[in-house]
Enzyme design. Structure first.
Site, mmCIF file in Angstrom:
data_model
loop_
_atom_site.group_PDB
_atom_site.id
_atom_site.type_symbol
_atom_site.label_atom_id
_atom_site.label_comp_id
_atom_site.label_asym_id
_atom_site.label_seq_id
_atom_site.Cartn_x
_atom_site.Cartn_y
_atom_site.Cartn_z
ATOM 1 N N LYS A 289 10.524 20.169 83.309
ATOM 2 C CA LYS A 289 11.346 20.208 84.511
ATOM 3 C C LYS A 289 11.144 21.442 85.392
ATOM 4 C CE LYS A 289 14.686 17.989 85.378
ATOM 5 N NZ LYS A 289 15.990 17.601 84.901
ATOM 6 N N TYR B 25 54.593 37.555 114.166
ATOM 7 C CA TYR B 25 54.017 37.918 112.872
ATOM 8 C C TYR B 25 54.864 37.361 111.733
ATOM 9 C CZ TYR B 25 52.273 40.334 108.812
ATOM 10 O OH TYR B 25 51.745 40.575 107.571
ATOM 11 N N GLU C 283 20.481 23.159 95.439
ATOM 12 C CA GLU C 283 21.745 22.608 94.929
ATOM 13 C C GLU C 283 22.893 23.600 95.102
ATOM 14 O OE1 GLU C 283 20.198 19.660 91.413
ATOM 15 O OE2 GLU C 283 20.194 21.795 91.053
ATOM 16 N N SER D 41 14.241 23.833 82.604
ATOM 17 C CA SER D 41 15.320 23.292 81.786
ATOM 18 C C SER D 41 15.151 23.851 80.379
ATOM 19 C CB SER D 41 15.229 21.768 81.775
ATOM 20 O OG SER D 41 15.841 21.247 80.609
ATOM 21 N N ASN E 185 51.531 45.203 112.552
ATOM 22 C CA ASN E 185 51.235 43.846 113.029
ATOM 23 C C ASN E 185 50.062 43.836 114.015
ATOM 24 O OD1 ASN E 185 53.447 43.361 111.528
ATOM 25 N ND2 ASN E 185 54.784 42.725 113.214
ATOM 26 N N ASN F 173 13.626 22.606 88.401
ATOM 27 C CA ASN F 173 14.874 22.176 89.044
ATOM 28 C C ASN F 173 15.134 22.913 90.361
ATOM 29 O OD1 ASN F 173 15.520 20.312 87.049
ATOM 30 N ND2 ASN F 173 16.506 21.874 85.782
ATOM 31 N N THR G 163 16.039 6.138 109.113
ATOM 32 C CA THR G 163 17.400 5.816 109.520
ATOM 33 C C THR G 163 17.943 4.944 108.390
ATOM 34 O OG1 THR G 163 16.837 3.777 110.686
ATOM 35 C CG2 THR G 163 16.761 5.807 111.986
ATOM 36 N N HIS G 164 19.176 5.135 108.047
ATOM 37 C CA HIS G 164 19.762 4.445 106.869
ATOM 38 C C HIS G 164 18.988 4.779 105.596
ATOM 39 C CE1 HIS G 164 21.920 1.906 109.821
ATOM 40 N NE2 HIS G 164 20.751 1.928 110.463
ATOM 41 N N GLN H 183 49.025 37.584 106.177
ATOM 42 C CA GLN H 183 48.232 38.407 105.254
ATOM 43 C C GLN H 183 47.242 37.528 104.492
ATOM 44 O OE1 GLN H 183 50.052 41.884 103.201
ATOM 45 N NE2 GLN H 183 49.656 40.756 101.333
ATOM 46 N N SER I 219 48.243 44.011 99.670
ATOM 47 C CA SER I 219 46.968 43.480 100.160
ATOM 48 C C SER I 219 45.844 44.497 100.029
ATOM 49 C CB SER I 219 47.099 43.033 101.623
ATOM 50 O OG SER I 219 47.581 44.083 102.435
HETATM 51 N N1 ARG Z 1 49.101 43.819 105.151
HETATM 52 C C1 ARG Z 1 49.696 43.179 106.244
HETATM 53 C C2 ARG Z 1 48.862 41.923 106.658
HETATM 54 O O1 ARG Z 1 47.768 41.839 106.253
HETATM 55 C C3 ARG Z 1 49.766 44.099 107.399
HETATM 56 C C4 ARG Z 1 50.826 43.774 108.378
HETATM 57 C C5 ARG Z 1 52.171 44.015 107.759
HETATM 58 N N2 ARG Z 1 53.240 43.803 108.699
HETATM 59 C C6 ARG Z 1 54.506 43.608 108.321
HETATM 60 N N3 ARG Z 1 55.352 43.400 109.234
HETATM 61 N N4 ARG Z 1 54.833 43.567 107.060
HETATM 62 O O2 ARG Z 1 49.335 41.058 107.333
#
Ligand code: ARG
Length: 482
Positions: A293, A327, A300, A287, A120, A295, A165-166, A332, A29
């Protein structure tokens, strides 16, 4: 024996085989949680303070650790530094990264920091801090848009437009009244974010992996240092809770919906069919094919971005639904939708105030649209009510008058008293004054109505509420040093 690569892991002891290289790369991550670095540093320092109070670290060790943590924060704060974090060869996530860097800087003492804590609770803490800071910025952004709307509403003065309205013309309203409708939405959005910040402001540190820290830590220390209101009450919940992420994304999605409704109306009002507003050139594009144009790209795109915001909230609810406690690695996956919601909404709120200020309303076109097409019929019926006619009857008498006027191709005010008397004896000379544009506006004299005096009051109230928008405390531990 674990491989070399494996031995750098935070959990290498139990394993004999190295990770499959593809899985290893794919599951990291660090490629997105690098942006949590300042929060990881702040939370780690807070944990060090708790370890010191518990006698696990000496004062000198704590000072050395905190110094090293600050140095790591500073070293990787720049854009180049950030790139180094996300491209780090072995770090699994931001927690691992900081641990590796600490060990590089101060050796075995660095490894002591993980005493009595788990990733965690760390990720639960970092992400809360991140969301809390984003909320501060977003509330400021919302206030910026609401202020721009109020400025336009003040500048509009007594200008009128049809309300719908509508999508059919209904009654004339002040342009300011219409603009203030969006201010109400923005204020509710801000309060939803403030609410989320308040509800998330509990410190997970000390929750351990799931059952609570295995050291008798004084949890109030980290709580105080990180600006939380109190420690979380249940370690199982604290390590598995991502309600704050979901609430944040939902609040962002709702804000997106409001922005999308506004930009949809502006897009519509900028068509030559409506012609109510001139699009600012500085926010429009031409455009490549059709030279005439102009735009509405900005409106949008904002309307389109709302889809992305809705997506993040759906992603998060789908992720959390059915997750067993506590957890799970699925969690993640809650990070990227949060980052995407924050980036998307912050970007939207950066362009929206300037655009809103640059809008030029075509008062003449709006007034013309508000003045024709019997938009004073409700006011006419109300006139009869004041003459003692029951509303149902009044509705019918005015309805008949409208039909007659339609056939004749004139407005209600152009009918003679004789003509009106075919439909009701109650019509008198004072009828004509009761259905002018001003009278039609001012007869809505209730709180929240479009009467001119009421709108002036509403403007002041809106400005006051915008000025009083609560912003959550920023993470002092991070921003004071920065
Ligand atoms: N990178 C992990 C997350 O974002 C951190 C926690 C990891 N904990 C574990 N028990 N593997 O959740």
């Amino acid at each position: 024996m674990p491989s070399d690569q494996q031995s750098g892991k935070m959990w290498s002891g139990r394993f004999r085989e190295p990770l499959d290289p593809q899985f290893e790369t794919w599951q990291r991550s660090i490629v997105f949680d690098w942006r949590l670095l300042p929060y990881e540093i702040a939370a780690s320092k807070a944990h060090a303070s708790a370890l010191c109070a518990a006698g696990i670290l000496t004062k000198a060790e704590t000072a050395q650790l905190c110094e090293a943590l600050d140095a790591i924060g500073a070293e990787f704060a720049s854009e180049a530094g950030t790139a180094q974090v996300r491209n780090h060869a072995t770090a699994e996530d931001i927690h691992h990264f900081v641990e590796l860097k600490l060990a590089e800087r101060i050796g075995p003492l660095g490894l002591k920091l993980h005493t009595g804590r788990s990733r965690n609770e760390q990720i639960a803490t970092d992400l809360r801090l991140y969301v809390r800071d984003c909320i501060g910025q977003i509330i400021q952004g919302i206030a910026g848009w609401a202020s721009a709307l109020v400025e336009q509403a003040r500048a509009a003065g007594d200008a009128v437009m049809p309300s719908y309205t509508h999508l059919q013309r209904a009654e004339p309203v002040l342009v300011a009244h219409w603009l203030l409708a969006y201010v109400e939405m923005a204020l509710r959005d801000a309060s939803r974010f403030a609410d989320c910040a308040q509800r998330l402001n509990f410190c997970p540190l000390g929750s351990g992996a799931v059952a609570g820290a295995t050291l008798a830590l004084d949890r109030s220390i980290a709580t105080r240092e990180l600006g939380f209101d109190a420690p979380t009450a249940n370690s199982i919940d604290a390590t598995s809770d991502r309600d704050f992420a979901l609430e944040f994304a939902e609040a962002a999605a709702t804000t997106g919906i409001h922005i999308s409704r506004f930009t949809e109306e502006i897009t519509l009002f900028a068509t030559s069919e409506f012609g109510f507003v001139d699009l600012p050139e500085s926010y429009s594009t031409g455009s490549s094919a059709m030279p005439q144009k102009k735009n509405p790209d900005l409106t949008e795109l904002l309307r389109g971005k709302c889809g992305r915001l809705l997506g993040t909230s759906v992603t998060l609810s789908a992720l959390l639904k059915g997750l067993p406690l506590a957890y799970n690695k699925d969690l993640q996956e809650t990070q990227e939708p949060v980052f995407e919601a924050a980036d998307t909404l912050e970007g939207m709120l950066q362009v929206l105030p300037g655009f809103t200020r640059a809008l030029r309303f075509r008062d003449d076109r709006m007034q013309a649209a508000a003045q024709s097409g019997y938009l004073n019929a409700m006011a006419a019926a109300t006139y009869l009510v004041h003459k003692g006619v029951p509303f149902r009857k009044a509705h019918e008498k005015v309805g008949n008058s409208v039909r007659y006027a339609l056939e004749k191709g004139v407005e209600l005010g152009e009918l003679t008293l004789d003509e009106l008397h075919q439909f009701g004896d109650e019509f008198g000379e004072d009828f004509y004054d009761a259905i002018t544009l001003d009278a039609t506006i001012d007869c809505h004299d209730v709180i929240g109505g479009t009467a001119r005096e009421r709108v002036r009051e509403a403007l002041d109230s809106a400005a006051e509420r915008i000025a009083g928008l609560a912003r959550p405390a920023v993470t002092e531990a991070i921003h004071a040093g920065a």
